[in-house]
Design a protein around this motif. Structure first.
Motif, mmCIF file in Angstrom:
data_model
loop_
_atom_site.group_PDB
_atom_site.id
_atom_site.type_symbol
_atom_site.label_atom_id
_atom_site.label_comp_id
_atom_site.label_asym_id
_atom_site.label_seq_id
_atom_site.Cartn_x
_atom_site.Cartn_y
_atom_site.Cartn_z
ATOM 1 N N ALA A 88 0.842 -1.187 0.000
ATOM 2 C CA ALA A 88 0.000 0.000 0.000
ATOM 3 C C ALA A 88 0.880 1.240 0.000
ATOM 4 C CB ALA A 88 -0.934 0.009 1.206
ATOM 5 N N VAL A 89 0.426 2.266 -0.686
ATOM 6 C CA VAL A 89 1.101 3.561 -0.708
ATOM 7 C C VAL A 89 0.073 4.632 -0.371
ATOM 8 C CG1 VAL A 89 2.291 5.264 -2.130
ATOM 9 C CG2 VAL A 89 2.856 2.850 -2.367
ATOM 10 N N LEU A 90 0.410 5.513 0.560
ATOM 11 C CA LEU A 90 -0.455 6.620 0.955
ATOM 12 C C LEU A 90 0.228 7.935 0.609
ATOM 13 C CD1 LEU A 90 -1.501 5.414 4.543
ATOM 14 C CD2 LEU A 90 -2.571 4.856 2.352
ATOM 15 N N PHE A 91 -0.481 8.768 -0.122
ATOM 16 C CA PHE A 91 -0.019 10.138 -0.378
ATOM 17 C C PHE A 91 -0.752 11.043 0.600
ATOM 18 C CE2 PHE A 91 2.455 9.557 -4.181
ATOM 19 C CZ PHE A 91 3.193 10.733 -4.271
ATOM 20 N N VAL A 92 -0.013 11.792 1.395
ATOM 21 C CA VAL A 92 -0.602 12.659 2.424
ATOM 22 C C VAL A 92 -0.187 14.098 2.135
ATOM 23 C CG1 VAL A 92 -0.804 13.130 4.884
ATOM 24 C CG2 VAL A 92 -0.437 10.778 4.084
ATOM 25 N N ASP A 93 -1.166 14.970 1.965
ATOM 26 C CA ASP A 93 -0.905 16.391 1.717
ATOM 27 C C ASP A 93 -1.565 17.201 2.834
ATOM 28 O OD1 ASP A 93 -0.026 18.528 -0.406
ATOM 29 O OD2 ASP A 93 -2.044 19.106 0.250
ATOM 30 N N LEU A 94 -0.812 18.144 3.395
ATOM 31 C CA LEU A 94 -1.339 18.970 4.484
ATOM 32 C C LEU A 94 -2.182 20.102 3.895
ATOM 33 C CD1 LEU A 94 1.799 19.255 6.814
ATOM 34 C CD2 LEU A 94 0.005 17.506 6.792
ATOM 35 N N ASP A 95 -3.455 20.141 4.235
ATOM 36 C CA ASP A 95 -4.361 21.191 3.780
ATOM 37 C C ASP A 95 -4.275 22.377 4.744
ATOM 38 O OD1 ASP A 95 -5.227 19.567 1.704
ATOM 39 O OD2 ASP A 95 -6.765 18.634 2.967
ATOM 40 N N GLY A 96 -4.057 23.537 4.214
ATOM 41 C CA GLY A 96 -3.965 24.726 5.053
ATOM 42 C C GLY A 96 -2.565 25.031 5.531
ATOM 43 N N PHE A 97 -1.578 24.383 4.965
ATOM 44 C CA PHE A 97 -0.201 24.640 5.406
ATOM 45 C C PHE A 97 0.293 26.004 4.932
ATOM 46 C CE2 PHE A 97 4.337 24.523 4.283
ATOM 47 C CZ PHE A 97 4.889 24.343 5.544
ATOM 48 N N LYS A 98 -0.041 26.401 3.708
ATOM 49 C CA LYS A 98 0.478 27.653 3.159
ATOM 50 C C LYS A 98 0.031 28.874 3.969
ATOM 51 C CE LYS A 98 1.019 30.107 -1.231
ATOM 52 N NZ LYS A 98 0.697 31.410 -0.671
ATOM 53 N N PRO A 99 -1.225 28.974 4.391
ATOM 54 C CA PRO A 99 -1.599 30.124 5.229
ATOM 55 C C PRO A 99 -0.800 30.190 6.537
ATOM 56 C CG PRO A 99 -3.557 29.086 4.339
ATOM 57 C CD PRO A 99 -2.411 28.196 3.985
ATOM 58 N N VAL A 100 -0.522 29.028 7.150
ATOM 59 C CA VAL A 100 0.288 29.021 8.374
ATOM 60 C C VAL A 100 1.690 29.533 8.069
ATOM 61 C CG1 VAL A 100 1.309 27.557 10.153
ATOM 62 C CG2 VAL A 100 -1.038 27.150 9.392
ATOM 63 N N ASN A 101 2.246 29.080 6.961
ATOM 64 C CA ASN A 101 3.602 29.487 6.578
ATOM 65 C C ASN A 101 3.653 30.986 6.278
ATOM 66 O OD1 ASN A 101 6.209 28.355 6.295
ATOM 67 N ND2 ASN A 101 6.083 28.533 4.078
ATOM 68 N N ASP A 102 2.603 31.503 5.616
ATOM 69 C CA ASP A 102 2.584 32.927 5.260
ATOM 70 C C ASP A 102 2.340 33.820 6.471
ATOM 71 O OD1 ASP A 102 2.989 32.155 2.664
ATOM 72 O OD2 ASP A 102 0.868 32.295 2.079
ATOM 73 N N GLU A 103 1.494 33.377 7.382
ATOM 74 C CA GLU A 103 1.121 34.224 8.528
ATOM 75 C C GLU A 103 2.147 34.177 9.652
ATOM 76 O OE1 GLU A 103 -2.530 34.674 11.797
ATOM 77 O OE2 GLU A 103 -2.747 33.360 10.034
#
Length: 356
Positions: free
Chosen positions: A227-242
């Motif tokens: 099995a392979v799981l692709f995990v993407d963090l939703d909402g990471f860019k606003p945290v990085n920008d703020e």
């Protein structure tokens, strides 16, 4: 062309050495005849062949290989015994200590150990005693009377064995230094390999490490699943920008740690770039394990994260999973899981737009 030239030069050098040895033998035979000493032909020929073969490149390599293995002591005993018999037959018992000491020197240099040093000393003493005993019993003659032969033998051993011990100490130190250098080199290579295959921020596998994992994946049983799981963090860019890049790095490290708590010890996690992670699971017997891991990821990774600044943030996850039998290559699962993750992300954006 170069190989042929080198081979021809080696053969010419061997012929020259053989001719020189034959010439020296003739000169030695003539000198011995001048003093009224005639040596038996057969022992002389056998001794010459033996010494010549051991001094050849093939002979040296063979002896060094045997001297470094379990057959070292039997080979040393056999060699010293044969040389002792030949020298005694030539009435040259006085040379036995020199020959045995030379063999012992070679043995302790090739494989330096205190046990080998003691064994060599015992063999040398035994060969010398056997030669003296044979002369004393009248089985063989001698160039010198027995007392003089024994005195010279003891004097030679007293002078040369400290040199053998020094050679042993030097070889042992060199071997220890070589072992230390090899260990340091291996450690350095391991550090470089780890750095090349792991993400410097989170400590999980990097993209290159994931590629190596996929390429080196072992063949599994036909009834096992991958099995392979692709995990993407939703909402990471606003945290990085703020909150800044330092806060974003802290969030990525915490997310990787939480993923590690959700998977099995045998599963591997990789960060392929930005806020994207890949989890590789092998040796599965059913898909229930994958479902539990996905559920745990959605629960644990989405919990609030306390940043070093004291601010508390929360991110979501989009997960794409692909499961197949072990017969399907992992790189095919990677593509399927990637497509599934982006399909989930698109469906979520249609319902509630998210920054990522």
């Amino acid at each position: 062309m170069i190989v042929q030239k080198a081979t021809g030069s080696g053969a010419l050098a061997a012929l020259c050495r053989g001719a020189a040895a034959a010439g020296l033998g003739c000169v030695a035979q003539w000198l011995l005849l001048q003093v009224g000493l005639e040596l038996p032909l057969l022992p002389v020929v056998v001794l010459g062949v033996l010494v010549g073969s051991t001094s050849s490149p093939f002979g040296r390599r063979t002896i060094e290989r045997l001297a470094g293995g379990r057959a070292a002591v039997p080979v040393l005993v056999l060699g010293c015994s044969l040389l002792t018999v030949l020298l005694a037959a030539l009435e040259l018992s006085v040379l036995v200590p020199a020959v045995a000491t030379s063999a012992s020197m070679h043995a302790v240099v090739v494989a330096p150990s205190r046990r080998r040093l003691v064994q060599s000393a015992v063999i040398t003493a035994g060969a010398t005693a056997a030669a003296l005993l044979a002369q004393g019993l009248g089985l063989v003659g001698g160039l010198l009377p027995l007392p003089a032969t024994a005195l010279l033998a003891l004097a030679f051993l007293a002078v040369t064995w400290p040199a053998v011990a020094n050679a042993f100490e030097a070889s042992a130190r060199a071997a220890a230094e070589r072992t230390a250098r090899d260990a340091e080199r291996a450690q350095h290579i391991a550090v470089l390999h780890h750095a090349a295959h792991h993400d410097s921020l989170t400590g999980v596998l990097s993209r290159r490490g994931l590629e190596a994992l996929v390429a080196d994946a072992p063949t599994a049983d036909a009834d096992e699943l991958h099995a392979v799981l692709f995990v993407d963090l939703d909402g990471f860019k606003p945290v990085n920008d703020e909150h800044g890049h330092a806060a974003g790095d802290a969030l990525l490290v915490e997310a990787a740690l939480r993923m590690g708590r959700c998977v099995r010890p045998t599963d591997r996690i990789a960060r392929t770039g930005g806020d994207e992670f890949v989890i590789v699971m092998t040796g599965l017997v059913h898909t229930g394990v994958v479902d539990r891991v996905v559920e745990a990821l959605r629960s644990v990774v989405c919990e609030p994260v306390l940043l070093p600044s004291g601010a508390q943030v929360r991110v979501g996850v989009s997960i794409g999973a692909a499961v197949a039998s072990a017969e399907k290559p992992l790189h095919a699962l990677l593509r399927s899981a990637d497509e599934a993750m982006y399909a989930e992300k698109r469906s979520r954006r249609q319902l509630r737009p998210l920054s990522s």
